[in-house]
Write an enzyme that holds these catalytic residues in place. Structure first.
Site, PDB file in Angstrom:
ATOM      1  N   ASN A  27       0.825  -1.209   0.000  1.00 37.95           N
ATOM      2  CA  ASN A  27       0.000   0.000   0.000  1.00 37.95           C
ATOM      3  C   ASN A  27       0.858   1.257   0.000  1.00 37.95           C
ATOM      4  O   ASN A  27       0.602   2.216  -0.740  1.00 37.95           O
ATOM      5  CB  ASN A  27      -0.895   0.026   1.237  1.00 37.95           C
ATOM      6  CG  ASN A  27      -2.060  -0.930   1.156  1.00 37.95           C
ATOM      7  OD1 ASN A  27      -2.369  -1.455   0.100  1.00 37.95           O
ATOM      8  ND2 ASN A  27      -2.706  -1.153   2.285  1.00 37.95           N
ATOM      9  N   HIS A  47     -16.280   3.853 -14.297  1.00 41.68           N
ATOM     10  CA  HIS A  47     -16.032   3.092 -13.081  1.00 41.68           C
ATOM     11  C   HIS A  47     -17.260   2.317 -12.624  1.00 41.68           C
ATOM     12  O   HIS A  47     -17.174   1.481 -11.717  1.00 41.68           O
ATOM     13  CB  HIS A  47     -15.572   4.057 -11.980  1.00 41.68           C
ATOM     14  CG  HIS A  47     -15.069   3.408 -10.734  1.00 41.68           C
ATOM     15  ND1 HIS A  47     -15.765   3.439  -9.539  1.00 41.68           N
ATOM     16  CD2 HIS A  47     -13.938   2.693 -10.485  1.00 41.68           C
ATOM     17  CE1 HIS A  47     -15.086   2.782  -8.618  1.00 41.68           C
ATOM     18  NE2 HIS A  47     -13.973   2.321  -9.158  1.00 41.68           N
ATOM     19  N   ARG A  77     -13.800   2.894   5.203  1.00 41.76           N
ATOM     20  CA  ARG A  77     -12.638   2.017   5.257  1.00 41.76           C
ATOM     21  C   ARG A  77     -11.336   2.803   5.256  1.00 41.76           C
ATOM     22  O   ARG A  77     -10.397   2.474   5.971  1.00 41.76           O
ATOM     23  CB  ARG A  77     -12.652   1.050   4.072  1.00 41.76           C
ATOM     24  CG  ARG A  77     -11.567  -0.013   4.144  1.00 41.76           C
ATOM     25  CD  ARG A  77     -11.468  -0.768   2.834  1.00 41.76           C
ATOM     26  NE  ARG A  77     -10.801  -0.004   1.814  1.00 41.76           N
ATOM     27  CZ  ARG A  77     -11.095  -0.058   0.515  1.00 41.76           C
ATOM     28  NH1 ARG A  77     -12.071  -0.805   0.098  1.00 41.76           N
ATOM     29  NH2 ARG A  77     -10.427   0.664  -0.359  1.00 41.76           N
TER      30      ARG A  77
END
Length: 730
Positions: free
Chosen positions: A79, A471, A601
């Site tokens: 990440n 998207h 999140r």
């Protein structure tokens, strides 16, 4: 970790694990009427780093199965690499070129970058400590040993010598640096050894760079001992102790590990007169040679070598990260794959949704018949992607009564049965339209390859609208029914048509034969493939024209109801929330007394619980074995709930520069299912993190109580499995 990507971590941010790192520097979209404080937003970059810190806390948690902790260590590293490659690179590029960097915090961009580097370095040191002090000793106790050269006895070293000679030495390519050999190109994220050697005849000191080959395992397995232990040695440690074979006759003075992170953010100027694929492929070649933005070195590197690297790479001292070896703990993904079920989460097999189970034993399910009975809401990975979405498209490809299939593809896996179903349908003579988003970050080449394969099979492939990414997650099947009429079967989801990530990404999807939804999707696909400008969506909210306006209207309704003394409430489940207009509207709703709960999140720029601004807003975050990925928008609406699911986060790019779609749920049972999902996430005994007004996240603990908190995902797993055992109902 990127948006629902298929990268090695499988837990990437939307990113992601926190958010797609698109260059999201639009002018702010505030709807402030002058009554809101200027310091009402949290810094988005620091918020993302706090998200990755939550991932790290899972790796530090001794109650998490050991090899899952190893996996979370690797996820953290992966990440952070992507965060630097895109987000930090974008900030630096704008600072260097003098472009404005609007920040909703009002901070000077250079100060933002300094804060990022400082916090990121702090987290990387914590990450290294978690490996060395927590996880590695636990691995030792589990008979999985990551050895160093000093740990090996003579017999081990003799066997390792054979491995080096036979399997590694032929692949290595030492590169000298001298007047005849300029400083070599250092590829992004490659692990390298810097080597300083001295010629004993001339006493001259030379420098060489040696790349640790990525085609070889990062952890070399050693011969099993009689005790049955698994033993590994890092590839770079093995190579470092055989440098004398690479530089025979030379004295090895110093050798150190280093790693460069480059700007890999693809910028493509979309020109309506240019072939988009060709332009993108050209940019992908440039990506490899982006400027360095981070240099990681082992903390024992000598000043002479560091000075050479800093000078040749054009790195500032602020961008140098001194860390304990080994570098690149993303390589731990290899160890996380060790076949030790007792050290992993208990295996979970997704169940077939109740409505899609065959009516009679030993009969094949009929997906279309099930959808005709009523809308079906599926919840992955608890419910099977293979027996729902994949079965839907495979049945459509085989059904002779299906005339057309239209679908969006943002990311898909390398061996996708979804793509194969579209190819089968085209080869069977059906009209098939695939909108392939070839600008999906870090999946560009993969999507280009799929697009060409689809075109060769006769699929009509389009690439969306100039200047916008597509998207939304949509599939439309047009079928001729026995009475000769045409019926549309639709699927709208929150996640990609990707069988691989569907096993670890938490997502929702709605199947419906509703005529209005069919018309909405037909119009939207016409807009995406043709020149239509549609204004007639009924059950969809579509970005960029209508989504922000629609959500602001829904928030305003709750605000008005609260001021009128009517019941009100807003619940949102998101990957990220940054958009100022949405945040300001939520602040105004809170000041009116609307109870607001956010389950986020990743990035959250909204400040919860501040007196006079956001006292009624709570923000929670749930992380676990699955990547929380569904986006849900629920509004009380004075007792007549308005609930939407879809693909959009509350970020500028989603609302302004993407084609996104939310669909409104109409079945009361589905609305109740969503309410239950929120209740689980927001329950006081749910394992979660809470966001405080100062921008810090704290892992939730029960005050004065004993026992473990409820694992939301385990609870859902059990609940949905129990539902499967119930009789099929409508």
């Amino acid at each position: 970790m990127h948006d629902e990507g298929t990268s090695t971590s499988d837990y990437q941010v939307d990113g992601g694990v926190g958010g797609d790192f698109s260059d999201d520097y639009d002018e702010t979209t505030s709807v402030d009427d002058g009554t809101l404080p200027t310091d009402r937003y949290l810094d988005r970059e620091l918020s993302w780093l706090h998200f990755n810190q939550r991932v790290l806390e899972l790796a530090e948690d001794p109650t998490v199965p050991l090899l899952e902790r190893v996996n979370f260590l690797a996820i953290f590293a992966s990440n952070l690499d992507e965060f630097f490659m895109v987000r930090v690179a974008g900030l630096k590029r704008r600072i260097v070129t003098g472009l404005a960097v609007p920040t909703n915090t009002g901070r000077v961009p250079a100060d933002v970058l300094a804060s990022i580097n400082s916090f990121a370095l702090e987290l990387q040191h914590r990450h290294a400590r978690a490996f060395h002090d927590l996880v590695k000793p636990a691995l030792d106790e589990a008979s999985i040993h990551v050895e160093t050269w000093a740990d090996l006895d003579d017999a081990d070293r003799a066997r390792v010598d054979e491995i080096f000679t036979e399997q590694i030495f032929p692949v290595l390519m030492p590169l000298a640096v001298d007047p005849a050999h300029p400083f070599p190109y250092i590829s992004g994220l490659s692990l390298n050894l810097s080597v300083r050697v001295r010629n004993p005849k001339t006493a001259k000191i030379e420098f060489a760079r040696l790349k640790v080959p990525t085609v070889l395992p990062r952890f070399v397995q050693l011969a099993d001992s009689s005790s049955g232990n698994l033993r590994f040695l890092t590839l770079e440690d093995l190579i470092s102790n055989h440098l004398h074979e690479l530089f025979p006759g030379m004295e090895i003075l110093e050798h150190h590990e280093f790693r460069v992170t480059r700007n890999e953010d693809v910028e493509i100027e979309e020109d309506e007169t240019e072939n988009l694929i060709q332009a993108l492929e050209r940019e992908l070649l440039r990506r490899r040679f982006g400027p360095p933005i981070r240099l990681e070195i082992t903390d024992d590197m000598d000043p002479v070598t560091l000075g050479l690297l800093v000078r040749e790479l054009g790195i500032t001292e602020q961008e140098v990260y001194r860390l304990p070896a080994p570098l690149d703990l993303g390589g731990l993904f290899e160890l996380a794959k060790i076949d030790r079920p007792s050290l992993k989460y208990p295996k979970h097999v997704p169940v077939t949704p109740v409505q899609l189970q065959p009516g009679e034993p030993n009969t094949a399910p009929d997906v279309f018949a099930s959808i005709r009975e009523g809308d079906i809401l599926v919840h992955h990975p608890y419910e099977s992607f293979a027996t729902s979405v994949q079965a839907f498209l495979e049945q459509a490809a085989k059904d002779p009564n299906v005339l057309a299939i239209k679908q969006t593809l943002y990311r898909t896996s390398g061996d996708s049965p979804i793509v194969e179903a579209l190819i089968d349908a085209a080869e069977a003579g059906k009209a098939v339209l695939a909108l392939v988003e070839i600008k999906a970050r870090f999946d560009e080449q993969n999507n280009i390859d799929w697009a060409r394969k689809l075109e060769k099979a006769g699929v009509h492939v389009v690439y969306g609208l100039v200047g916008l990414k597509t998207h939304c997650k949509l599939a439309l099947v047009v079928r001729q029914e026995p009475d000769g009429s045409l019926r549309s079967y639709s699927h709208v989801g929150t996640g990609n048509y990707n069988p691989k990530t569907s096993r670890i990404y938490e997502d929702l999807g709605l199947f419906t034969a509703d005529e209005q939804v069919g018309r909405d999707l037909t119009r939207l696909f016409n807009e995406l493939s043709g020149y239509a400008i549609e204004k007639k969506y009924k059950r969809l909210l579509v970005a960029p024209r209508y989504l922000r306006k629609g959500l602001l209207k829904l928030i305003a309704t709750e605000t008005k109801n609260a001021r009128s003394g009517k019941p009100s409430g807003i619940r949102l489940k998101l990957n990220s929330i940054v958009d100022e207009a949405i945040i300001d509207a939520l602040y105004q709703a809170s000041m009116a007394g609307v109870p607001i709960d956010l389950v986020v999140r990743g990035i959250c720029a909204l400040v919860p619980g501040r007196e006079g601004l956001s006292e009624t807003i709570r923000v929670r975050s749930v992380l676990g074995r699955y990547l929380e990925h569904s986006r849900i928008f629920s509004f009380h609406n004075d007792g007549e709930p308005q609930v939407y699911i879809g693909s959009a986060d509350m970020m500028h790019r989603n609302l302004d520069r993407r084609i996104e779609a939310l669909i409104r749920l109409s079945d009361p049972a589905h609305i109740a299912q969503v309410d239950e999902l929120f209740e689980r996430h927001l329950h006081d005994e749910a394992a979660s993190w809470h966001l405080h007004p100062d921008g810090t996240w704290q892992r939730h603990h029960l005050d004065g109580a004993s026992g473990d908190l409820d694992d939301v995902q385990n609870g859902l797993m059990k609940s949905i499995a129990d539902r499967r055992r119930s009789p099929k109902k409508r």
